[in-house]
Design a protein around this motif. Structure first.
Motif, PDB file in Angstrom:
ATOM      1  N   THR A  21      40.471  39.165  38.169  1.00  0.00           N
ATOM      2  CA  THR A  21      41.684  39.967  37.811  1.00  0.00           C
ATOM      3  C   THR A  21      40.971  41.396  37.675  1.00  0.00           C
ATOM      4  O   THR A  21      41.521  42.509  37.899  1.00  0.00           O
ATOM      5  CB  THR A  21      42.523  39.601  36.637  1.00  0.00           C
ATOM      6  OG1 THR A  21      41.573  39.297  35.592  1.00  0.00           O
ATOM      7  CG2 THR A  21      43.474  38.447  37.184  1.00  0.00           C
ATOM      8  N   GLN A  22      39.554  41.322  37.237  1.00  0.00           N
ATOM      9  CA  GLN A  22      39.009  42.764  36.834  1.00  0.00           C
ATOM     10  C   GLN A  22      38.074  43.129  37.889  1.00  0.00           C
ATOM     11  O   GLN A  22      37.849  44.025  38.417  1.00  0.00           O
ATOM     12  CB  GLN A  22      38.341  42.679  35.465  1.00  0.00           C
ATOM     13  CG  GLN A  22      39.624  42.602  34.295  1.00  0.00           C
ATOM     14  CD  GLN A  22      39.016  42.461  32.911  1.00  0.00           C
ATOM     15  OE1 GLN A  22      37.985  43.096  32.671  1.00  0.00           O
ATOM     16  NE2 GLN A  22      39.783  41.794  32.253  1.00  0.00           N
ATOM     17  N   GLU A  23      36.913  42.242  37.910  1.00  0.00           N
ATOM     18  CA  GLU A  23      36.009  42.496  38.761  1.00  0.00           C
ATOM     19  C   GLU A  23      36.040  42.478  40.062  1.00  0.00           C
ATOM     20  O   GLU A  23      35.627  43.225  41.090  1.00  0.00           O
ATOM     21  CB  GLU A  23      34.477  41.623  38.359  1.00  0.00           C
ATOM     22  CG  GLU A  23      34.320  41.815  36.843  1.00  0.00           C
ATOM     23  CD  GLU A  23      33.418  40.709  36.334  1.00  0.00           C
ATOM     24  OE1 GLU A  23      32.668  41.234  35.339  1.00  0.00           O
ATOM     25  OE2 GLU A  23      33.349  39.499  36.676  1.00  0.00           O
TER      26      GLU A  23
ATOM     27  N   ILE B 194      40.238  29.943  35.687  1.00  0.00           N
ATOM     28  CA  ILE B 194      40.802  30.317  34.088  1.00  0.00           C
ATOM     29  C   ILE B 194      39.267  30.923  33.404  1.00  0.00           C
ATOM     30  O   ILE B 194      38.298  30.644  34.060  1.00  0.00           O
ATOM     31  CB  ILE B 194      41.499  29.253  33.582  1.00  0.00           C
ATOM     32  CG1 ILE B 194      40.225  27.967  33.188  1.00  0.00           C
ATOM     33  CG2 ILE B 194      42.568  28.838  34.177  1.00  0.00           C
ATOM     34  CD1 ILE B 194      40.899  26.835  32.290  1.00  0.00           C
ATOM     35  N   ASP B 195      39.373  31.394  32.185  1.00  0.00           N
ATOM     36  CA  ASP B 195      38.317  31.897  31.465  1.00  0.00           C
ATOM     37  C   ASP B 195      38.077  30.628  30.487  1.00  0.00           C
ATOM     38  O   ASP B 195      38.706  30.236  29.882  1.00  0.00           O
ATOM     39  CB  ASP B 195      38.505  33.030  30.774  1.00  0.00           C
ATOM     40  CG  ASP B 195      38.435  34.179  31.540  1.00  0.00           C
ATOM     41  OD1 ASP B 195      37.859  34.390  32.515  1.00  0.00           O
ATOM     42  OD2 ASP B 195      38.839  35.412  30.933  1.00  0.00           O
TER      43      ASP B 195
ATOM     44  N   SER C 269      29.122  40.122  38.762  1.00  0.00           N
ATOM     45  CA  SER C 269      30.161  39.700  37.553  1.00  0.00           C
ATOM     46  C   SER C 269      29.416  40.169  36.283  1.00  0.00           C
ATOM     47  O   SER C 269      28.526  39.436  35.869  1.00  0.00           O
ATOM     48  CB  SER C 269      30.714  38.446  37.583  1.00  0.00           C
ATOM     49  OG  SER C 269      31.289  37.967  36.421  1.00  0.00           O
ATOM     50  N   THR C 270      30.064  41.150  35.614  1.00  0.00           N
ATOM     51  CA  THR C 270      29.257  41.325  34.197  1.00  0.00           C
ATOM     52  C   THR C 270      29.655  40.390  33.209  1.00  0.00           C
ATOM     53  O   THR C 270      28.775  39.836  32.337  1.00  0.00           O
ATOM     54  CB  THR C 270      29.853  42.683  33.593  1.00  0.00           C
ATOM     55  OG1 THR C 270      29.469  43.773  34.551  1.00  0.00           O
ATOM     56  CG2 THR C 270      29.141  43.141  32.226  1.00  0.00           C
ATOM     57  N   ALA C 271      30.977  39.905  33.373  1.00  0.00           N
ATOM     58  CA  ALA C 271      31.447  38.830  32.403  1.00  0.00           C
ATOM     59  C   ALA C 271      30.645  37.225  32.514  1.00  0.00           C
ATOM     60  O   ALA C 271      30.372  36.829  31.440  1.00  0.00           O
ATOM     61  CB  ALA C 271      32.900  38.368  32.722  1.00  0.00           C
TER      62      ALA C 271
ATOM     63  N   SER D  62      31.414  30.788  32.958  1.00  0.00           N
ATOM     64  CA  SER D  62      32.840  30.382  33.689  1.00  0.00           C
ATOM     65  C   SER D  62      33.742  30.993  33.407  1.00  0.00           C
ATOM     66  O   SER D  62      34.624  30.614  32.556  1.00  0.00           O
ATOM     67  CB  SER D  62      32.747  28.733  33.712  1.00  0.00           C
ATOM     68  OG  SER D  62      33.732  28.290  34.459  1.00  0.00           O
ATOM     69  N   GLN D  63      33.846  32.172  33.863  1.00  0.00           N
ATOM     70  CA  GLN D  63      35.000  33.269  33.450  1.00  0.00           C
ATOM     71  C   GLN D  63      35.797  33.785  34.644  1.00  0.00           C
ATOM     72  O   GLN D  63      35.703  35.090  34.850  1.00  0.00           O
ATOM     73  CB  GLN D  63      34.622  34.511  32.482  1.00  0.00           C
ATOM     74  CG  GLN D  63      33.639  33.915  31.161  1.00  0.00           C
ATOM     75  CD  GLN D  63      34.627  33.313  30.094  1.00  0.00           C
ATOM     76  OE1 GLN D  63      35.544  34.022  29.692  1.00  0.00           O
ATOM     77  NE2 GLN D  63      34.358  32.195  29.645  1.00  0.00           N
ATOM     78  N   PHE D  64      36.311  32.783  35.141  1.00  0.00           N
ATOM     79  CA  PHE D  64      36.987  33.265  36.569  1.00  0.00           C
ATOM     80  C   PHE D  64      38.252  34.009  36.501  1.00  0.00           C
ATOM     81  O   PHE D  64      38.657  34.661  37.618  1.00  0.00           O
ATOM     82  CB  PHE D  64      36.917  32.152  37.648  1.00  0.00           C
ATOM     83  CG  PHE D  64      35.573  31.825  38.059  1.00  0.00           C
ATOM     84  CD1 PHE D  64      35.236  32.509  39.265  1.00  0.00           C
ATOM     85  CD2 PHE D  64      34.761  31.033  37.423  1.00  0.00           C
ATOM     86  CE1 PHE D  64      33.922  32.097  39.691  1.00  0.00           C
ATOM     87  CE2 PHE D  64      33.556  30.786  37.994  1.00  0.00           C
ATOM     88  CZ  PHE D  64      33.086  31.333  39.005  1.00  0.00           C
TER      89      PHE D  64
END
Length: 289
Positions: free
Chosen positions: A119-121, A104-105, A31-33, A112-114
């Motif tokens: 949806t992306q990673e 949620i982000d 996860s880059t986020a 904590s950017q789930f």
């Protein structure tokens, strides 16, 4: 004679194991986020290895206090997910959602950017790693409790990714948790998501599926929602049902005997898989066995 019977039993056991269908992979998803790497369990139907077809994918989310492997470890029938993958010829992906992310982000915590993670990673990693139908008409999403909220929330905000969504015993009104006896514990557990505002009821309500009825109507995604009549979350689910009816949103809503238990979810998941299989067939994206 006794030895022959023992050898025969051992042979039959080995044969059962050898012919056992679905395969489980543990996929590492960077996860880059969030600057972390999380795991996802991926169940591949038996037909995957024998075919060159692209397969539809069902994303299956776990609940609060849980982790990505819950659906494989906690159902009374430990082969439930395997059997459904084989029966409906689909890949089933169970990603990590941490114990209290609600998918949620977090507005306060970059770790904590789930929503972004799933949806992306996760979707991107799965589509790159496996032969998937890498389009919305081949993806569905559901989950239990926190994961039920997550499935409806993510599909409502990202209708370009999924063609249908479901919820089992969904925590569709996040503020319900604060009304429980253990509310102080809930506030503590939600610190990674809402930080110092983890006791703010309005913040929970703003991120709840109950407030997304208009978005669910606009997206026109097929929905399947159910809850046990003895579940502590039954009233929020009934309220969501009422709001969807009021907004004339087509959806499959069911109440069954049961509580917030794995016995209930083991019974519920096959209904979701059947519901999704009909939509995928209608989309003409079923893989060949």
């Amino acid at each position: 004679m006794k030895k022959i019977k023992m050898l025969l039993s051992a042979f039959l056991l080995c044969l059962t194991t050898m012919t056992y269908a679905a395969k489980v992979d543990t996929l590492q998803v960077a996860s880059t986020a969030m600057g972390k790497t999380y795991k996802a369990a991926v169940v591949l139907p038996n037909s995957y290895a024998k075919s060159k077809s692209a397969f539809p994918v069902m994303y299956l989310l776990h609940g609060a206090y849980g982790h990505f492997s819950d659906w494989l470890k906690n159902t009374p029938n430990k082969k439930l997910v395997h059997n459904l993958a084989d029966q409906y010829n689909m890949i089933i992906v169970m990603p990590e959602g941490e114990t209290f992310s609600f998918y949620i982000d977090s507005p306060v915590n970059k770790e904590s950017q789930f929503e972004t993670f799933i949806t992306q990673e996760v979707v991107q990693k799965v589509d790159k790693t496996y032969r998937t139908i890498a389009a919305k008409n081949g993806r569905v999403i559901t989950g239990l409790s926190m994961g039920g909220h997550g499935a409806l929330y993510l599909s409502a905000k990202h209708p370009d990714l999924f063609c249908a969504a479901g919820s089992m015993s969904g925590a569709v009104d996040m503020s319900t948790m604060l009304n429980r006896d253990s509310s102080a514990q809930i506030v503590k557990l939600m610190q990674p998501v809402f930080g110092d505002k983890s006791g703010n009821t309005e913040l929970y309500e703003q991120n709840s599926v109950l407030r997304m009825a208009d978005k669910l109507k606009a997206n026109k995604l097929p929905l399947i929602i159910d809850c046990g009549v003895d579940d502590f979350l039954i009233e929020p689910n009934r309220e969501l049902h009422r709001r969807l009816v009021y907004n004339k949103v087509d959806h499959d809503y069911t109440e069954r005997p049961g509580a917030h238990t794995w016995d209930y979810w083991e019974n519920s998941l096959p209904y979701h898989a059947l519901f999704f299989s009909k939509i995928l067939a209608k989309n003409q994206v079923t893989a060949k066995k």
